[in-house]
Design a protein around this motif. Structure first.
Motif, PDB file in Angstrom:
ATOM      1  N   VAL A   4       0.859  -1.136  -0.026  1.00  0.00           N
ATOM      2  CA  VAL A   4       0.047   0.109  -0.209  1.00  0.00           C
ATOM      3  C   VAL A   4       0.995   1.147  -0.083  1.00  0.00           C
ATOM      4  CG1 VAL A   4      -1.587   1.162   1.445  1.00  0.00           C
ATOM      5  CG2 VAL A   4      -1.926  -1.035   1.188  1.00  0.00           C
ATOM      6  N   ARG A 174     -10.628   1.813   8.478  1.00  0.00           N
ATOM      7  CA  ARG A 174     -10.232   0.772   7.705  1.00  0.00           C
ATOM      8  C   ARG A 174     -10.790   0.534   6.308  1.00  0.00           C
ATOM      9  NH1 ARG A 174     -10.445  -4.806  11.704  1.00  0.00           N
ATOM     10  NH2 ARG A 174      -8.804  -3.898  13.235  1.00  0.00           N
ATOM     11  N   ALA A 175     -12.022   1.002   6.202  1.00  0.00           N
ATOM     12  CA  ALA A 175     -12.869   1.013   5.040  1.00  0.00           C
ATOM     13  C   ALA A 175     -11.973   2.196   4.061  1.00  0.00           C
ATOM     14  CB  ALA A 175     -14.351   1.351   5.110  1.00  0.00           C
ATOM     15  N   ARG A 177      -9.071   3.256   4.292  1.00  0.00           N
ATOM     16  CA  ARG A 177      -7.746   3.038   3.968  1.00  0.00           C
ATOM     17  C   ARG A 177      -7.547   2.049   2.771  1.00  0.00           C
ATOM     18  NH1 ARG A 177      -5.104   1.591   9.767  1.00  0.00           N
ATOM     19  NH2 ARG A 177      -3.697   0.641   8.578  1.00  0.00           N
ATOM     20  N   SER A 178      -8.610   1.174   2.815  1.00  0.00           N
ATOM     21  CA  SER A 178      -8.821   0.266   1.644  1.00  0.00           C
ATOM     22  C   SER A 178      -8.836   0.946   0.355  1.00  0.00           C
ATOM     23  CB  SER A 178      -9.915  -0.977   1.948  1.00  0.00           C
ATOM     24  OG  SER A 178     -11.025  -0.290   1.760  1.00  0.00           O
ATOM     25  N   ARG A 179      -9.364   2.187   0.179  1.00  0.00           N
ATOM     26  CA  ARG A 179      -9.738   2.935  -0.767  1.00  0.00           C
ATOM     27  C   ARG A 179      -8.503   3.451  -1.309  1.00  0.00           C
ATOM     28  NH1 ARG A 179     -15.006   4.411   2.004  1.00  0.00           N
ATOM     29  NH2 ARG A 179     -16.398   2.600   1.366  1.00  0.00           N
ATOM     30  N   ASN A 182      -6.790   3.005  -4.774  1.00  0.00           N
ATOM     31  CA  ASN A 182      -7.602   3.064  -5.989  1.00  0.00           C
ATOM     32  C   ASN A 182      -7.213   4.085  -7.006  1.00  0.00           C
ATOM     33  OD1 ASN A 182      -9.587   3.258  -8.003  1.00  0.00           O
ATOM     34  ND2 ASN A 182     -11.223   2.639  -6.579  1.00  0.00           N
TER      35      ASN A 182
END
Length: 345
Positions: A4, A174-175, A177-179, A182
């Motif tokens: 990441v 967390r949501a 950071r997951s994006r 993109n």
């Protein structure tokens, strides 16, 4: 997490250069709402039945749809999607200045409901009701519809940091950071970093600290977002680390140092009391050891009418520690304004 970080660093080259924005050191991109506000006519369109590559207005959100001659052709992807979803439309707006028609968004039923809500508020927002505009999108930043969610995040990107804090958001760290990886949403990186800081998630502290560390030798505005978010989440601990590990380190790039000072100025006005006290204590000591930071401190604290560094910056002047006349003038100006403000008390 290492992957990441590497992807983020590769992506940062696309982030705009630093400028005088209100809270994160860069100019946010124009949103759909900005374009709607700047339009004299807004219509929703679908392919013409007898000519499937030509758009025809089926509804109007602003102005008269009868004279809406849309010059854009229906692209294949939109044509196929609208054939499968008869309720979907494409929103077009006609610029108020030059009359140019712009395609703003593809709307499914959920996105259309949001856009119609925006259209109803346009007169109030045009008159300056930014508070209502911010509140509306504060309830949509985690919407399951990606288009709605991204528009809401873009809208939050345009508000002052103090306003962002007062919206009482509860982001899912967390949501978000997951994006971040993109690649089609790189323009949303800074505001998403700020939202991570507002999440209250202690597990995100290391992530933000690592972001600052990786940006210390770059000339990118994203440093400001990471520093601001880290201060939000870690308070006095972050203030101490930013001063000792970065502001006093000659290997930290000057632009990165200025963005850290700006982040401190933001929290000196908007942060909680313990963080504000820690920032001032750290900066007063740092300025005595690194007087080259005095112009940045004068600029960013002065821009927010925060005169709490008056004595520290007066000490830099008394020590004759600056070589550039322009820097001396900037710091003297801050000290003079601070003295005037104190005299008015």
């Amino acid at each position: 997490m290492r992957l990441v970080a590497l992807i983020l660093l590769a992506a940062l080259a696309l982030v705009p250069a630093a400028s005088a924005c209100l809270f994160h050191g860069y100019v946010p991109s124009e949103t759909i709402v900005d374009r709607m506000l700047a339009s004299r006519q807004i219509v929703l369109a679908r392919p013409l039945a007898e000519s499937p590559f030509k758009f025809t207005a089926v509804a109007a959100l602003k102005g008269d749809p009868s004279d809406a001659e849309i010059p854009h052709l229906v692209d294949s992807q939109s044509r196929l999607k609208m054939a499968a979803h008869p309720q979907d439309t494409v929103m077009f707006a006609r610029d108020a200045k030059d009359g140019t028609w712009l395609r703003l968004a593809y709307l499914d039923a959920d996105f259309r409901a949001v856009v119609e809500g925006v259209a109803a508020r346009l007169p109030d927002w045009a008159a300056g009701d930014d508070a209502d505009r911010s509140r509306m999108f504060a309830g949509l930043y985690d919407h399951p519809n990606r288009d709605i969610r991204n528009l809401a995040v873009q809208e939050l990107d345009r508000v002052d940091y103090a306003v962002l804090r007062d919206l009482d958001l509860h982001p899912d760290s967390r949501a978000i950071r997951s994006r971040l990886v993109n690649v089609s949403e790189l323009h949303l990186l800074p505001i998403r970093v700020l939202l991570i800081g507002l999440s209250g998630d202690p597990d995100a502290q290391e992530f933000l600290a690592n972001g600052v560390s990786k940006l210390r030798d770059t000339n990118l505005a994203l440093m400001g977002a990471y520093a601001t978010a880290w201060l939000e989440l870690s308070g006095a601990e972050a203030a101490k680390a930013l001063s000792e590990q970065y502001l006093l380190d000659p290997d930290t790039w000057p632009t990165a140092k200025e963005l850290i000072v700006e982040a401190m100025a933001i929290h000196s006005r908007s942060g909680d009391l313990s963080t504000r006290r820690a920032i001032l204590a750290e900066l007063r000591g740092t300025l005595a050891r690194a007087p080259e930071l005095a112009p940045a401190a004068a600029q960013h604290f002065g821009a927010r009418e925060d005169w709490s560094l008056r004595d520290a910056l007066a000490g830099v002047l008394d020590a004759n520690a600056m070589d550039k006349p322009g820097d001396v003038i900037a710091v003297r100006h801050y000290v003079a304004l601070a003295a005037n403000d104190r005299n008015r008390e």
